[in-house]
Design a protein around this motif. Structure first.
Motif, short mmCIF file in Angstrom:
data_model
loop_
_atom_site.label_atom_id
_atom_site.label_comp_id
_atom_site.label_asym_id
_atom_site.label_seq_id
_atom_site.Cartn_x
_atom_site.Cartn_y
_atom_site.Cartn_z
N LEU A 28 -83.52 -39.22 -39.01
CA LEU A 28 -84.05 -40.68 -39.47
C LEU A 28 -82.46 -41.54 -38.92
O LEU A 28 -81.46 -41.29 -39.73
N VAL A 29 -82.81 -42.62 -38.49
CA VAL A 29 -81.85 -43.47 -38.11
C VAL A 29 -81.96 -44.84 -38.27
O VAL A 29 -83.03 -45.43 -38.49
N LEU A 30 -80.94 -45.53 -38.95
CA LEU A 30 -81.18 -46.89 -39.25
C LEU A 30 -80.46 -47.76 -37.98
O LEU A 30 -79.41 -47.50 -37.45
N LEU A 31 -81.15 -48.56 -37.62
CA LEU A 31 -81.05 -49.35 -36.33
C LEU A 31 -80.69 -50.92 -36.68
O LEU A 31 -81.13 -51.53 -37.74
N SER A 32 -79.68 -51.46 -35.89
CA SER A 32 -79.40 -52.83 -36.01
C SER A 32 -80.32 -53.66 -35.42
O SER A 32 -81.30 -52.93 -34.90
N GLU A 33 -80.06 -54.83 -35.42
CA GLU A 33 -81.08 -55.86 -34.86
C GLU A 33 -81.06 -55.58 -33.25
O GLU A 33 -82.17 -56.05 -32.60
N GLU A 34 -80.03 -55.17 -32.58
CA GLU A 34 -80.22 -54.83 -31.31
C GLU A 34 -80.46 -53.46 -30.99
O GLU A 34 -80.17 -53.10 -29.78
N ASP A 35 -81.03 -53.14 -31.71
CA ASP A 35 -81.52 -51.32 -31.77
C ASP A 35 -80.14 -50.38 -31.63
O ASP A 35 -80.61 -49.26 -30.92
N THR A 36 -79.21 -50.67 -32.12
CA THR A 36 -78.22 -49.76 -31.83
C THR A 36 -78.20 -48.99 -33.22
O THR A 36 -78.69 -49.32 -34.16
N VAL A 37 -77.66 -47.63 -33.17
CA VAL A 37 -77.62 -46.68 -34.09
C VAL A 37 -76.52 -47.02 -35.36
O VAL A 37 -75.38 -47.16 -34.79
N VAL A 38 -76.86 -47.35 -36.42
CA VAL A 38 -75.85 -47.70 -37.50
C VAL A 38 -75.52 -46.65 -38.19
O VAL A 38 -74.57 -46.18 -38.64
N LYS A 39 -76.46 -45.80 -38.72
CA LYS A 39 -76.53 -44.72 -39.67
C LYS A 39 -77.25 -43.75 -39.24
O LYS A 39 -78.59 -44.06 -38.74
N THR A 40 -77.00 -42.44 -39.27
CA THR A 40 -77.98 -41.30 -39.28
C THR A 40 -78.26 -40.49 -40.50
O THR A 40 -77.11 -40.13 -41.12
N TRP A 41 -79.31 -39.84 -40.78
CA TRP A 41 -79.74 -38.80 -41.84
C TRP A 41 -80.48 -37.83 -41.18
O TRP A 41 -81.45 -37.75 -40.54
N ASN A 42 -79.84 -36.49 -41.32
CA ASN A 42 -80.59 -35.22 -41.02
C ASN A 42 -81.78 -34.95 -41.95
O ASN A 42 -81.47 -34.85 -43.01
N ILE A 43 -82.83 -34.82 -41.35
CA ILE A 43 -84.06 -34.49 -42.24
C ILE A 43 -84.55 -33.13 -41.84
O ILE A 43 -85.82 -32.63 -42.45
N LEU A 44 -83.95 -32.33 -41.06
CA LEU A 44 -84.42 -31.04 -40.80
C LEU A 44 -84.24 -30.10 -41.99
O LEU A 44 -83.36 -30.13 -42.53
N GLY A 45 -85.32 -29.55 -42.07
CA GLY A 45 -85.35 -28.34 -43.26
C GLY A 45 -85.89 -29.18 -44.65
O GLY A 45 -85.95 -28.37 -45.51
N LYS A 46 -85.98 -30.43 -44.57
CA LYS A 46 -86.21 -31.06 -45.85
C LYS A 46 -87.90 -31.07 -45.93
O LYS A 46 -88.38 -31.21 -45.02
N ASN A 47 -88.02 -31.30 -47.34
CA ASN A 47 -89.82 -31.59 -47.53
C ASN A 47 -90.03 -32.77 -47.97
O ASN A 47 -91.37 -33.28 -47.88
N SER A 48 -89.34 -33.28 -48.89
CA SER A 48 -89.46 -34.88 -49.30
C SER A 48 -88.05 -35.41 -49.45
O SER A 48 -87.10 -34.88 -49.76
N LEU A 49 -88.18 -36.93 -49.06
CA LEU A 49 -86.85 -37.56 -49.11
C LEU A 49 -87.23 -38.85 -49.74
O LEU A 49 -88.41 -39.56 -49.07
N VAL A 50 -86.25 -39.50 -50.56
CA VAL A 50 -86.46 -40.67 -51.42
C VAL A 50 -85.90 -41.72 -50.60
O VAL A 50 -84.67 -41.45 -50.66
N ILE A 51 -86.49 -43.01 -50.06
CA ILE A 51 -85.78 -43.88 -49.75
C ILE A 51 -85.56 -45.01 -50.51
O ILE A 51 -86.41 -45.34 -51.16
N GLY A 52 -84.36 -45.62 -50.60
CA GLY A 52 -84.15 -46.57 -51.80
C GLY A 52 -82.67 -47.07 -51.84
O GLY A 52 -81.88 -46.85 -50.86
N LYS A 53 -82.34 -47.52 -53.01
CA LYS A 53 -80.93 -47.76 -53.39
C LYS A 53 -80.42 -47.08 -54.25
O LYS A 53 -80.99 -46.74 -55.67
N LYS A 54 -79.50 -46.27 -54.44
CA LYS A 54 -78.61 -45.30 -54.92
C LYS A 54 -78.33 -46.29 -56.46
O LYS A 54 -77.70 -47.16 -56.55
N ASN A 55 -78.91 -45.73 -57.74
CA ASN A 55 -78.67 -46.05 -58.95
C ASN A 55 -78.39 -45.00 -59.92
O ASN A 55 -78.30 -43.72 -59.34
#
Length: 175
Positions: A69-96
Motif C-alpha cells: 500500500l503506497v501513499l501518493l503525493s498530489e503529483e502521484d509520486t510515492v511518499v511512503k510504502t507499507w508492506n501488506i504481504l501476509g497480513k489479514n487485517s490492517l487498521v488505517i488511521g492516526k497513531k494514539n
C-alpha cells in the motif's frame, strides 16, 4: 483434496491408459484407426482442459497478488510504502495511545482529515476489502482507470490492483 484436481489427474491417467491400450490392442481390431482417433481426441481434450485450468488459476493468483500500500503525493509520486504481504487485517488511521494503527497517517500533510481509526483493510478469500469505520471525513475508492469516486459507508468494498483509496484527503494506492 480439491475435487477439480482429482478430476484433472484422473483424466490425465485415463488419457494415458487410452493411448497405452490403443498401442497394444488397436492394431488387432478392425477399424483400429477410428479407435486411435477417438482415443487421441479424448486424451488430447482431457490434457488441454487440465493445462487450461492450471494456467487460468496461475493468472488469477498473479492478478490478486497485492503486496503493498503506497501513499501518493498530489503529483502521484510515492511518499511512503507499507508492506501488506501476509497480513489479514490492517487498521488505517492516526497513531494514539489507545489504538494499534498499522497504516499510520499522522505525519502526512492531510493528517487533519484522518480519524484516529479511519478504515480497516481485510484480506478475505484471496481479495482485499476496505471498510470505513464511521470516520468524520469518509473513505472513498476509485478504480485505476475510472473517473468516479465511490464513497464507502456501510459494509466492505472489494479492492483490485492499482485502485486508489482516499482516506480523508490522503491518496493511497494498493499494488
Amino acid at each position: 483434496m480439491n475435487r477439480r484436481f482429482v478430476f484433472d489427474v484422473s483424466g490425465i491417467i485415463a488419457a494415458i491408459l487410452c493411448v497405452v491400450i490403443v498401442g497394444f490392442l488397436g492394431r488387432g481390431l478392425k477399424g483400429g484407426y477410428i479407435f486411435y482417433m477417438f482415443s487421441f481426441l479424448i486424451s488430447g481434450s482431457l490434457i488441454y482442459f487440465a493445462v487450461k485450468d492450471f494456467s487460468f488459476k496461475k493468472e488469477k493468483i498473479q492478478d490478486t497478488f497485492l503486496s503493498e500500500l503506497v501513499l501518493l503525493s498530489e503529483e502521484d509520486t510515492v511518499v511512503k510504502t507499507w508492506n501488506i504481504l501476509g497480513k489479514n487485517s490492517l487498521v488505517i488511521g492516526k497513531k494514539n495511545s489507545e489504538e494499534d494503527i498499522d497504516i499510520d497517517l499522522s505525519d502526512t500533510y492531510f493528517s487533519g482529515t484522518v480519524s484516529d481509526v479511519h478504515a480497516i483493510l481485510n484480506y478475505v478469500d484471496g481479495s482485499w476489502y476496505i471498510e470505513d469505520m464511521q470516520s468524520k471525513n469518509g473513505t472513498q475508492i476509485k478504480g485505476f482507470l475510472e473517473d468516479k469516486l465511490y464513497n464507502i459507508k456501510d459494509g466492505q468494498s472489494k479492492l483490485t490492483r492499482k485502485d486508489y483509496i482516499f482516506i480523508g484527503l490522503n491518496k493511497l494506492q494498493i499494488r
